[in-house]
Design a protein around this motif. Structure first.
Motif, PDB file in Angstrom:
ATOM      1  N   GLU A 197      25.841 107.377  -4.855  1.00  0.00           N
ATOM      2  CA  GLU A 197      25.167 107.969  -3.697  1.00  0.00           C
ATOM      3  C   GLU A 197      26.085 108.064  -2.482  1.00  0.00           C
ATOM      4  N   ALA A 198      27.011 107.123  -2.359  1.00  0.00           N
ATOM      5  CA  ALA A 198      27.925 107.076  -1.215  1.00  0.00           C
ATOM      6  C   ALA A 198      29.339 106.797  -1.714  1.00  0.00           C
ATOM      7  N   PRO A 199      30.035 107.833  -2.201  1.00  0.00           N
ATOM      8  CA  PRO A 199      31.382 107.619  -2.745  1.00  0.00           C
ATOM      9  C   PRO A 199      32.356 107.142  -1.662  1.00  0.00           C
ATOM     10  N   LYS A 200      33.188 106.208  -2.046  1.00  0.00           N
ATOM     11  CA  LYS A 200      34.225 105.666  -1.160  1.00  0.00           C
ATOM     12  C   LYS A 200      35.562 105.778  -1.883  1.00  0.00           C
ATOM     13  N   PRO A 201      36.651 105.974  -1.147  1.00  0.00           N
ATOM     14  CA  PRO A 201      37.957 106.094  -1.804  1.00  0.00           C
ATOM     15  C   PRO A 201      38.459 104.762  -2.363  1.00  0.00           C
ATOM     16  N   PHE A 202      37.841 103.669  -1.969  1.00  0.00           N
ATOM     17  CA  PHE A 202      38.261 102.350  -2.459  1.00  0.00           C
ATOM     18  C   PHE A 202      37.100 101.360  -2.364  1.00  0.00           C
ATOM     19  N   ASP A 203      37.249 100.274  -3.110  1.00  0.00           N
ATOM     20  CA  ASP A 203      36.355  99.114  -2.990  1.00  0.00           C
ATOM     21  C   ASP A 203      37.149  98.032  -2.292  1.00  0.00           C
ATOM     22  N   LEU A 204      36.484  97.294  -1.422  1.00  0.00           N
ATOM     23  CA  LEU A 204      37.143  96.218  -0.692  1.00  0.00           C
ATOM     24  C   LEU A 204      36.185  95.041  -0.608  1.00  0.00           C
ATOM     25  N   LEU A 205      36.722  93.853  -0.814  1.00  0.00           N
ATOM     26  CA  LEU A 205      35.946  92.618  -0.673  1.00  0.00           C
ATOM     27  C   LEU A 205      36.865  91.556  -0.097  1.00  0.00           C
ATOM     28  N   VAL A 206      36.492  91.009   1.047  1.00  0.00           N
ATOM     29  CA  VAL A 206      37.260  89.939   1.676  1.00  0.00           C
ATOM     30  C   VAL A 206      36.284  88.834   2.082  1.00  0.00           C
ATOM     31  N   THR A 207      36.600  87.605   1.677  1.00  0.00           N
ATOM     32  CA  THR A 207      35.815  86.439   2.078  1.00  0.00           C
ATOM     33  C   THR A 207      36.765  85.416   2.677  1.00  0.00           C
ATOM     34  N   MET A 208      36.414  84.956   3.868  1.00  0.00           N
ATOM     35  CA  MET A 208      37.191  83.910   4.546  1.00  0.00           C
ATOM     36  C   MET A 208      36.246  82.765   4.894  1.00  0.00           C
ATOM     37  N   THR A 209      36.767  81.545   4.811  1.00  0.00           N
ATOM     38  CA  THR A 209      35.973  80.355   5.128  1.00  0.00           C
ATOM     39  C   THR A 209      36.683  79.540   6.187  1.00  0.00           C
ATOM     40  N   GLY A 210      35.913  79.129   7.166  1.00  0.00           N
ATOM     41  CA  GLY A 210      36.405  78.230   8.193  1.00  0.00           C
ATOM     42  C   GLY A 210      35.728  76.885   8.051  1.00  0.00           C
ATOM     43  N   VAL A 211      36.483  75.831   8.300  1.00  0.00           N
ATOM     44  CA  VAL A 211      35.938  74.471   8.305  1.00  0.00           C
ATOM     45  C   VAL A 211      35.814  74.061   9.764  1.00  0.00           C
ATOM     46  N   PHE A 212      34.596  73.708  10.160  1.00  0.00           N
ATOM     47  CA  PHE A 212      34.311  73.395  11.554  1.00  0.00           C
ATOM     48  C   PHE A 212      33.748  71.991  11.689  1.00  0.00           C
ATOM     49  N   GLU A 213      34.027  71.386  12.841  1.00  0.00           N
ATOM     50  CA  GLU A 213      33.425  70.095  13.177  1.00  0.00           C
ATOM     51  C   GLU A 213      32.713  70.265  14.513  1.00  0.00           C
ATOM     52  N   THR A 214      31.514  69.719  14.598  1.00  0.00           N
ATOM     53  CA  THR A 214      30.707  69.862  15.805  1.00  0.00           C
ATOM     54  C   THR A 214      29.952  68.571  16.084  1.00  0.00           C
ATOM     55  N   ASP A 215      29.582  68.406  17.340  1.00  0.00           N
ATOM     56  CA  ASP A 215      28.766  67.250  17.706  1.00  0.00           C
ATOM     57  C   ASP A 215      27.286  67.610  17.746  1.00  0.00           C
ATOM     58  N   ALA A 216      26.915  68.802  17.244  1.00  0.00           N
ATOM     59  CA  ALA A 216      25.525  69.259  17.261  1.00  0.00           C
ATOM     60  C   ALA A 216      24.641  68.318  16.455  1.00  0.00           C
ATOM     61  N   SER A 217      23.454  68.030  17.003  1.00  0.00           N
ATOM     62  CA  SER A 217      22.528  67.163  16.287  1.00  0.00           C
ATOM     63  C   SER A 217      21.190  67.855  16.019  1.00  0.00           C
ATOM     64  N   SER A 218      20.692  68.662  16.956  1.00  0.00           N
ATOM     65  CA  SER A 218      19.407  69.340  16.747  1.00  0.00           C
ATOM     66  C   SER A 218      19.626  70.637  15.960  1.00  0.00           C
ATOM     67  N   ASP A 219      18.543  71.179  15.412  1.00  0.00           N
ATOM     68  CA  ASP A 219      18.634  72.439  14.670  1.00  0.00           C
ATOM     69  C   ASP A 219      19.117  73.573  15.574  1.00  0.00           C
ATOM     70  N   GLU A 220      18.668  73.582  16.814  1.00  0.00           N
ATOM     71  CA  GLU A 220      19.086  74.616  17.768  1.00  0.00           C
ATOM     72  C   GLU A 220      20.588  74.522  18.051  1.00  0.00           C
ATOM     73  N   GLU A 221      21.093  73.305  18.210  1.00  0.00           N
ATOM     74  CA  GLU A 221      22.524  73.120  18.438  1.00  0.00           C
ATOM     75  C   GLU A 221      23.327  73.514  17.209  1.00  0.00           C
ATOM     76  N   LYS A 222      22.817  73.191  16.028  1.00  0.00           N
ATOM     77  CA  LYS A 222      23.512  73.565  14.793  1.00  0.00           C
ATOM     78  C   LYS A 222      23.570  75.077  14.637  1.00  0.00           C
ATOM     79  N   LYS A 223      22.473  75.771  14.987  1.00  0.00           N
ATOM     80  CA  LYS A 223      22.480  77.230  14.927  1.00  0.00           C
ATOM     81  C   LYS A 223      23.495  77.792  15.924  1.00  0.00           C
TER      82      LYS A 223
END
Length: 156
Positions: free
Chosen positions: A78-104
């Motif tokens: 339905e939507a031809p593209k000249p190429f397929d692309l997939l990139v996944t990157m992961t970051g490791v983070f440290e936070t002092d968040a304790s509540s759900d709102e802070e974590k979000k």
């Protein structure tokens, strides 16, 4: 909504900032595949990248979380593209968040920190493949709609 003396107020709450440290970053997957589709008479194609995010918490330390961002550009009948692309990157983070709102808030901030690396990886991958370089837009605020509701920002 109007407050005292006709001052306009917003019903939205501003997302709070949390202390967040990027401990590490990695490219989990970087794929580029030409599809052999030729554009007719200088035609243009809408690449329409799709973004996804995954968050995992470290079992041994609740202050550490892993945030993965993925961008896909896929060829379909339905939507031809000249190429397929997939990139996944992961970051490791440290936070002092304790509540759900802070974590979000930490996830939203982590996404904003990781996005420029994802953006650069896509440009480098397409350039290295000797294709026209793909440059994702600069993010001015949140990438995901559910985050924009919280901090009232846009992508430009």
């Amino acid at each position: 909504m109007h407050g005292p003396r006709g001052i306009q107020r917003s019903e939205k709450t501003i997302m709070q900032k949390v202390n967040l440290t990027l401990k590490g970053i990695r490219a989990d997957e970087m794929n580029f595949k030409l599809n052999g589709i030729r554009l007719q008479n200088g035609g243009k194609v809408s690449l329409a990248p799709t973004f996804s995010r995954r968050v995992r918490r470290a079992a041994e330390n609740d202050k550490v979380f892993f945030l993965s961002l993925t961008v896909k550009i896929e060829n379909t009948p339905e939507a031809p593209k000249p190429f397929d692309l997939l990139v996944t990157m992961t970051g490791v983070f440290e936070t002092d968040a304790s509540s759900d709102e802070e974590k979000k808030a930490g996830v939203v901030q982590g996404t904003a920190l990781l996005y420029p690396y994802l953006r650069a990886a896509i440009t480098n991958l397409t350039t290295t493949a000797l294709a026209a370089p793909i440059v994702l837009p600069v993010m001015n605020g949140s990438l995901f709609p559910e985050d924009r509701d919280a901090d009232n920002s846009t992508v430009s």
